[in-house]
Design an enzyme around this catalytic site. Structure first.
Site, PDB file in Angstrom:
ATOM      1  CB  SER A 189      -0.878   0.001   1.244  1.00 23.22           C
ATOM      2  OG  SER A 189      -0.045   0.015   2.387  1.00 23.22           O
ATOM      3  CB  CYS A 211       0.919  -5.386   1.862  1.00 27.25           C
ATOM      4  SG  CYS A 211      -0.469  -4.595   2.676  1.00 27.25           S
ATOM      5  CG  ASN A 212       1.880  -8.237   7.585  1.00 23.89           C
ATOM      6  OD1 ASN A 212       2.106  -9.288   8.164  1.00 23.89           O
ATOM      7  ND2 ASN A 212       2.833  -7.369   7.308  1.00 23.89           N
ATOM      8  CB  THR A 213      -3.404  -4.968   5.117  1.00 28.20           C
ATOM      9  OG1 THR A 213      -2.713  -4.407   6.236  1.00 28.20           O
ATOM     10  CG2 THR A 213      -4.866  -4.671   5.225  1.00 28.20           C
ATOM     11  CB  CYS A 232       2.051  -3.410   9.650  1.00 34.61           C
ATOM     12  SG  CYS A 232       1.949  -2.098   8.410  1.00 34.61           S
ATOM     13  CE1 TYR A 269      -3.696  -0.227  -0.933  1.00 32.77           C
ATOM     14  CE2 TYR A 269      -3.154  -2.564  -0.925  1.00 32.77           C
ATOM     15  CZ  TYR A 269      -3.227  -1.361  -1.596  1.00 32.77           C
ATOM     16  OH  TYR A 269      -2.829  -1.298  -2.905  1.00 32.77           O
ATOM     17  N   GLY A 270      -5.238  -0.750   5.525  1.00 29.95           N
ATOM     18  CA  GLY A 270      -5.707  -1.348   6.780  1.00 29.95           C
ATOM     19  C   GLY A 270      -7.093  -0.909   7.211  1.00 29.95           C
ATOM     20  CG  HIS A 307       4.013   0.941   6.204  1.00 28.63           C
ATOM     21  ND1 HIS A 307       3.308   0.126   5.352  1.00 28.63           N
ATOM     22  CD2 HIS A 307       4.065   2.158   5.597  1.00 28.63           C
ATOM     23  CE1 HIS A 307       2.933   0.820   4.285  1.00 28.63           C
ATOM     24  NE2 HIS A 307       3.384   2.060   4.415  1.00 28.63           N
TER      25      HIS A 307
HETATM   26  N1  DGL Z   1       2.163  -2.251   4.869  1.00 25.47           N
HETATM   27  C1  DGL Z   1       0.895  -2.796   5.063  1.00 25.47           C
HETATM   28  C2  DGL Z   1       0.832  -4.055   5.898  1.00 25.47           C
HETATM   29  O1  DGL Z   1       1.792  -4.746   5.953  1.00 25.47           O
HETATM   30  C3  DGL Z   1      -0.324  -2.047   5.020  1.00 25.47           C
HETATM   31  C4  DGL Z   1      -0.521  -0.899   5.843  1.00 25.47           C
HETATM   32  C5  DGL Z   1      -1.751  -0.168   5.416  1.00 25.47           C
HETATM   33  O2  DGL Z   1      -1.799   0.270   4.275  1.00 25.47           O
HETATM   34  O3  DGL Z   1      -2.660  -0.020   6.241  1.00 25.47           O
HETATM   35  O4  DGL Z   1      -0.170  -4.344   6.482  1.00 25.47           O
END
Ligand code: DGL
Length: 260
Positions: free
Chosen positions: A12, A74-76, A184, A43-44, A186
Site C-alpha cells: 500500500s 503487505c500483511n493487510t 505490518c 489499506y488497513g 511498514h
Molecule cells: N504495509 C501494510 C501491511 O503490511 C499495510 C498498511 C496499510 O496500508 O494499512 O499491512
C-alpha cells in the site's frame, strides 16, 4: 527468458521496501519491480472487497511488466486477498507476508506476546486462524492506528509518533510480553523508536527474513532463479511523491512516478 524476468512486489506504500531489502540482500541477482500504491494507503482501514480490488490492480500492473513471481509485501493485502489472487492467477507463484505469530508463540517464556498490526490484518480470517493455533499463549492485539499515515508522510521521528507508540506498547509491557510481533511491513522502520520505549528483554520479530527465504525456496522449486551474469535491475514505482520512497531507500535507487 522467464528466469531473467523480474520479481514483482507491491504494498500500500513504502513499507514493503522492508521486505524488498531482505529479498534483495538474499537474492542480489534477481531483477525486481516494486510498486508503492501510496495514493491508496492505508489499506488497513479498507473493506476486504476494496483490498482485493486494489491487490488485483497492482498484480495486473506487475504482470504487464512480465513479472515471474509476485510478493505481496503487505500483511493487510496478504491476509485479505492472497487466496483470491492465487485462485485468479494460478500459473504465477505468489509469496505472502503474515504476522510471525508462530515463532513468537513457540519461543515465549512468559506465554504472553504482543502484536501490532493494521485493523484489516487483525480482523482477517487468516489471522484468526493463526491465533487459534496457539491457545496456550496470551496474544495481546493492538491496532496501529495512524502509524502507516505518519510513516507515509516521512514523520517517523515526530513527537506524535512517539505518543502513539507509547500508548500502544505500554499496556503490552504491563502485561509482561516477551515478544513483540510487527504485523505490518511498514513497522520495521519504527524499530529504533520502539526500542526506546520497550525494555531490552522484549524481542521484536518481523517477517522480512522469512519471506526472503521462502522466495528463494519457491524460485528454486519452480526453476526460476536468475542465473544471468548481468547486473540486476531494481525498479521502484510510486503513484505519490517519490521523495519519501527515495529517502527510505537511502537514495540508493531511483524512484519513478507513475499513475496507476
Ligand atoms: N504495509 C501494510 C501491511 O503490511 C499495510 C498498511 C496499510 O496500508 O494499512 O499491512
Amino acid at each position: 527468458m522467464k528466469n531473467e524476468c523480474p520479481i514483482g512486489l507491491f504494498d500500500s506504500g513504502i513499507g514493503g521496501t522492508s521486505i524488498w531489502k531482505e529479498v534483495h540482500a538474499l537474492l542480489p541477482n534477481e531483477n525486481t519491480i516494486y510498486l508503492a500504491d501510496s495514493i491508496n494507503a492505508p489499506y488497513g482501514l479498507k473493506s476486504k472487497e476494496e483490498i482485493i480490488a486494489l491487490s488485483i490492480k497492482n498484480t495486473e500492473f506487475l504482470l504487464n511488466q512480465n513479472c515471474k513471481m509476485i510478493i505481496v509485501a503487505c500483511n493487510t493485502a496478504t491476509t485479505n486477498a492472497i487466496k483470491e489472487l492465487r485462485a485468479k492467477y494460478h500459473d504465477i507463484p505468489f509469496i505472502g507476508i503474515e504476522p510471525a505469530i508462530k515463532p513468537a508463540a513457540l519461543q515465549s517464556q512468559t506465554q504472553t506476546i504482543g502484536i501490532l498490526a493494521t485493523k484489516g490484518t487483525l480482523n482477517s480470517d487468516l489471522f484468526h486462524k493463526s491465533v487459534a493455533n496457539h491457545p496456550e499463549v496470551n496474544i495481546i492485539e493492538q491496532i496501529g492506528h495512524g502509524l502507516v499515515q505518519l510513516i507515509e508522510n516521512g514523520d517517523m521521528d515526530s513527537p506524535e509518533m512517539e505518543e502513539l507508540l507509547k500508548s500502544y506498547l505500554t499496556p503490552m509491557i504491563e502485561k509482561n510480553i516477551d515478544y513483540l510481533v510487527l504485523g505490518c511491513s511498514h513497522y520495521p522502520y519504527l524499530i529504533p523508536q520502539i526500542k526506546k520505549i520497550i525494555p531490552s528483554h522484549i524481542k521484536i520479530i518481523d517477517s522480512g527474513e522469512a519471506v526472503a527465504k521462502q522466495t528463494k525456496k519457491i524460485l528454486e522449486l519452480h526453476n526460476l532463479l536468475n542465473n544471468s551474469n548481468e547486473k540486476s535491475s531494481q525498479i521502484f514505482y510510486t503513484n505519490s511523491e517519490p521523495e519519501v520512497l527515495e529517502k527510505i531507500l537511502n537514495y540508493s535507487e531511483k524512484v519513478v512516478f507513475k499513475n496507476f
